[in-house]
Design a protein around this motif. Structure first.
Motif, short mmCIF file in Angstrom:
data_model
loop_
_atom_site.label_atom_id
_atom_site.label_comp_id
_atom_site.label_asym_id
_atom_site.label_seq_id
_atom_site.Cartn_x
_atom_site.Cartn_y
_atom_site.Cartn_z
N THR A 1 9.97 15.79 -16.38
CA THR A 1 8.93 14.76 -16.90
C THR A 1 8.58 14.16 -16.51
N VAL A 2 7.02 14.51 -15.86
CA VAL A 2 6.73 13.03 -15.19
C VAL A 2 5.99 11.67 -15.56
N LEU A 3 7.12 10.63 -14.44
CA LEU A 3 7.19 9.07 -15.25
C LEU A 3 5.40 8.91 -14.78
N LEU A 4 5.23 9.19 -12.94
CA LEU A 4 4.57 9.01 -12.31
C LEU A 4 4.05 9.63 -11.34
N GLU B 1 1.17 -1.64 -0.06
CA GLU B 1 -0.46 -0.10 -0.04
C GLU B 1 1.19 0.71 0.25
N ILE B 2 0.67 1.61 -0.85
CA ILE B 2 2.14 3.36 -1.27
C ILE B 2 0.67 3.78 -1.41
N ASP B 3 0.10 4.88 -1.02
CA ASP B 3 -0.34 5.48 -1.71
C ASP B 3 0.31 7.51 -1.86
N SER B 4 1.30 7.90 -1.46
CA SER B 4 2.32 8.30 -1.99
C SER B 4 3.32 8.62 -2.70
N TYR B 5 3.58 8.72 -4.05
CA TYR B 5 5.09 8.13 -4.67
C TYR B 5 5.02 9.83 -5.69
N ASP B 6 5.88 10.16 -6.40
CA ASP B 6 6.28 10.91 -7.32
C ASP B 6 7.29 10.40 -8.15
N VAL B 7 7.53 9.86 -8.92
CA VAL B 7 8.56 9.91 -10.52
C VAL B 7 9.00 10.46 -11.22
N SER B 8 10.12 11.97 -11.64
CA SER B 8 10.00 12.26 -12.69
C SER B 8 11.56 11.93 -12.57
N ILE B 9 11.60 12.76 -14.56
CA ILE B 9 13.57 12.69 -14.81
C ILE B 9 13.64 14.40 -15.14
N ASN B 10 14.78 15.22 -15.23
CA ASN B 10 14.92 15.44 -16.22
C ASN B 10 13.81 17.41 -15.81
N SER B 11 14.36 16.93 -14.04
CA SER B 11 13.97 17.95 -13.15
C SER B 11 15.06 18.89 -12.48
#
Length: 179
Positions: free
Chosen positions: A124-127, A103-113
């Motif tokens: 670029t938001v991937l997740l 149960e992972i309710d909070s998450y973010d993945v981005s590149i080129n930030s």
């Protein structure tokens, strides 16, 4: 064919055959790579920062795990940074356990930030957990911690987005935990 020439040729071929070795098929697994993959691309991860929001009473609370392709000293230096790859997820527990969190309710993945004036700007938001109808929202996710000590953390993670694309990665190394 001259018998001596035949023997020399046979000798040379036998040396060549013996000197060639087969590929290494040992059962020793590869070392865990500090990276994540998405859509056939691999992104390096260099550091982990863990923020534990638990209080002294040990009630389960958010534990934020953030991964970067920069060192923790670069991330915490207040200097501007570009080309930042960022993975963040929160687990809820009293302490990090050697277990699988489903149960992972909070998450973010981005590149080129980037980080400018200590402010993080996603590239670029991937997740993202912002919009459950979006393709970048995770329909499922797991984080498996296999070792957590005072100095080291080892874990893998996998998220499947609404569009069916998978983001998976692993980390094995030191972490920074601010007081």
């Amino acid at each position: 064919m001259n018998p001596n020439l035949f023997r020399i040729l046979a000798f040379v071929l036998s040396i060549a055959f013996v000197s060639c070795s087969s590929d290494d098929t040992s059962s020793i697994p590869d070392e865990t790579n500090n990276e994540f993959t998405f859509n056939g691309n691999t992104y390096d991860l260099m550091s982990v920062i863990i923020v534990d929001e638990n209080t002294a009473n040990n009630d389960p609370s958010d534990i934020s795990i953030s991964l970067f392709n920069k060192t923790s000293s670069e991330i915490t230096s207040n200097n501007d940074l570009s080309d930042v790859n960022y993975v963040n997820f929160k687990i809820v527990d009293a302490t990090i356990q050697n277990t699988t969190y489903n149960e992972i309710d909070s998450y973010d993945v981005s590149i080129n930030s980037s980080i400018t004036n200590s402010e993080f700007t996603a590239g670029t938001v991937l997740l993202s957990d912002d919009d459950s109808q979006s393709d970048v929202y995770a329909q499922s996710g797991t984080v498996t911690v296999t070792n957590f000590t005072e100095f080291n953390i080892v874990f893998t993670f996998t998220f499947t987005r609404n569009d069916g694309k998978v983001i998976s990665g692993s980390y094995d190394g030191n972490y920074y935990m601010p007081n």
